[in-house]
Design a protein around this motif. Structure first.
Motif, PDB file in Angstrom:
ATOM      1  N   PHE A   5     -23.070  29.467 -17.305  1.00  0.00           N
ATOM      2  CA  PHE A   5     -24.356  29.349 -16.623  1.00  0.00           C
ATOM      3  C   PHE A   5     -24.738  27.892 -16.355  1.00  0.00           C
ATOM      4  CE2 PHE A   5     -24.548  33.589 -18.409  1.00  0.00           C
ATOM      5  CZ  PHE A   5     -25.080  34.311 -17.358  1.00  0.00           C
ATOM      6  N   ASN A   6     -23.756  27.004 -16.353  1.00  0.00           N
ATOM      7  CA  ASN A   6     -23.991  25.604 -16.012  1.00  0.00           C
ATOM      8  C   ASN A   6     -25.107  24.997 -16.869  1.00  0.00           C
ATOM      9  OD1 ASN A   6     -23.421  23.246 -14.578  1.00  0.00           O
ATOM     10  ND2 ASN A   6     -25.013  23.669 -13.062  1.00  0.00           N
ATOM     11  N   CYS A   7     -25.101  25.326 -18.160  1.00  0.00           N
ATOM     12  CA  CYS A   7     -26.109  24.791 -19.070  1.00  0.00           C
ATOM     13  C   CYS A   7     -25.643  23.478 -19.685  1.00  0.00           C
ATOM     14  CB  CYS A   7     -26.383  25.777 -20.206  1.00  0.00           C
ATOM     15  SG  CYS A   7     -27.337  27.212 -19.700  1.00  0.00           S
ATOM     16  N   SER A   8     -26.609  22.687 -20.068  1.00  0.00           N
ATOM     17  CA  SER A   8     -26.327  21.485 -20.853  1.00  0.00           C
ATOM     18  C   SER A   8     -27.325  21.449 -22.008  1.00  0.00           C
ATOM     19  CB  SER A   8     -26.447  20.223 -19.996  1.00  0.00           C
ATOM     20  OG  SER A   8     -27.754  20.089 -19.491  1.00  0.00           O
ATOM     21  N   ILE A   9     -26.949  20.760 -23.055  1.00  0.00           N
ATOM     22  CA  ILE A   9     -27.796  20.693 -24.241  1.00  0.00           C
ATOM     23  C   ILE A   9     -28.907  19.671 -24.013  1.00  0.00           C
ATOM     24  CG2 ILE A   9     -27.869  20.115 -26.695  1.00  0.00           C
ATOM     25  CD1 ILE A   9     -24.923  21.041 -26.835  1.00  0.00           C
ATOM     26  N   LYS A  10     -30.140  20.130 -24.139  1.00  0.00           N
ATOM     27  CA  LYS A  10     -31.288  19.225 -24.068  1.00  0.00           C
ATOM     28  C   LYS A  10     -31.512  18.589 -25.433  1.00  0.00           C
ATOM     29  CE  LYS A  10     -36.143  18.955 -22.813  1.00  0.00           C
ATOM     30  NZ  LYS A  10     -37.316  19.672 -22.319  1.00  0.00           N
ATOM     31  N   ILE A  11     -31.479  19.411 -26.492  1.00  0.00           N
ATOM     32  CA  ILE A  11     -31.623  18.914 -27.863  1.00  0.00           C
ATOM     33  C   ILE A  11     -31.057  19.961 -28.816  1.00  0.00           C
ATOM     34  CG2 ILE A  11     -33.960  19.810 -28.135  1.00  0.00           C
ATOM     35  CD1 ILE A  11     -34.547  17.310 -29.877  1.00  0.00           C
ATOM     36  N   GLU A  12     -30.379  19.489 -29.836  1.00  0.00           N
ATOM     37  CA  GLU A  12     -29.911  20.357 -30.916  1.00  0.00           C
ATOM     38  C   GLU A  12     -30.322  19.689 -32.214  1.00  0.00           C
ATOM     39  OE1 GLU A  12     -25.839  22.484 -32.606  1.00  0.00           O
ATOM     40  OE2 GLU A  12     -25.844  21.586 -30.614  1.00  0.00           O
ATOM     41  N   GLN A  13     -30.974  20.473 -33.094  1.00  0.00           N
ATOM     42  CA  GLN A  13     -31.483  19.876 -34.324  1.00  0.00           C
ATOM     43  C   GLN A  13     -31.636  20.919 -35.421  1.00  0.00           C
ATOM     44  OE1 GLN A  13     -35.298  18.248 -33.291  1.00  0.00           O
ATOM     45  NE2 GLN A  13     -36.159  20.211 -32.697  1.00  0.00           N
ATOM     46  N   ILE A  14     -31.680  20.435 -36.650  1.00  0.00           N
ATOM     47  CA  ILE A  14     -31.993  21.284 -37.792  1.00  0.00           C
ATOM     48  C   ILE A  14     -33.477  21.112 -38.081  1.00  0.00           C
ATOM     49  CG2 ILE A  14     -31.612  21.678 -40.253  1.00  0.00           C
ATOM     50  CD1 ILE A  14     -28.731  20.696 -39.824  1.00  0.00           C
TER      51      ILE A  14
END
Length: 143
Positions: free
Chosen positions: A25-34
């Motif tokens: 779906f042509n996604c990219s990560i905006k933010i990944e966090q715990i």
């Protein structure tokens, strides 16, 4: 004024779901966090919450966010989703060429409820597919 901010999906396998959206779906990560601590505990009304969140921008658009949530503290119940299930049962994604997308995903062995079909009002071509964790996604091409 109201805007839909994001859709949150509780996942069993964060990497599998993240790659599903990035690859298809042509996604990219905006933010990944715990997320853990007082704020998330208070917000969810639970104690000792530890959740990894990954916000994905759908088609590189910062206004179209899918948030994947992986909870480290317990196993997620996997219940099949039916069209007449209580609560949220699917989300919809608009795509430009549903037939090409359908063919590509069939070759990758994804399950669909039907081939893309034209709606009664002739304004859309639609189908439903299951993602890698069996969540329903409605795919819509506006005609």
């Amino acid at each position: 004024m109201f805007n839909l901010r994001h859709i949150g999906i509780c996942v069993q396998n964060l990497d599998l779901m993240k790659n599903f959206f990035i690859d298809n779906f042509n996604c990219s990560i905006k933010i990944e966090q715990i997320e853990k601590g007082k704020f998330i505990d208070d917000l969810q009304g639970r104690k000792n919450v530890i959740v990894t969140t990954c916000k994905l921008m759908l088609d590189q658009n910062p206004s179209n966010i899918i948030e994947l949530l992986y909870y480290n503290d317990k196993d997620i119940e996997k219940n099949p989703i039916f069209f007449n299930s209580k609560g949220i049962n699917h989300y919809a994604i608009t795509i430009n060429d549903i037939d090409t997308f359908y063919s590509k995903m069939i070759k990758k062995n994804f399950k669909f409820t039907t081939k893309p079909i034209i709606s009664n009002d002739k304004k859309a071509k639609c189908t439903f597919m299951y993602d890698v964790e069996d969540n329903l996604i409605e795919l819509v091409e506006e005609l």
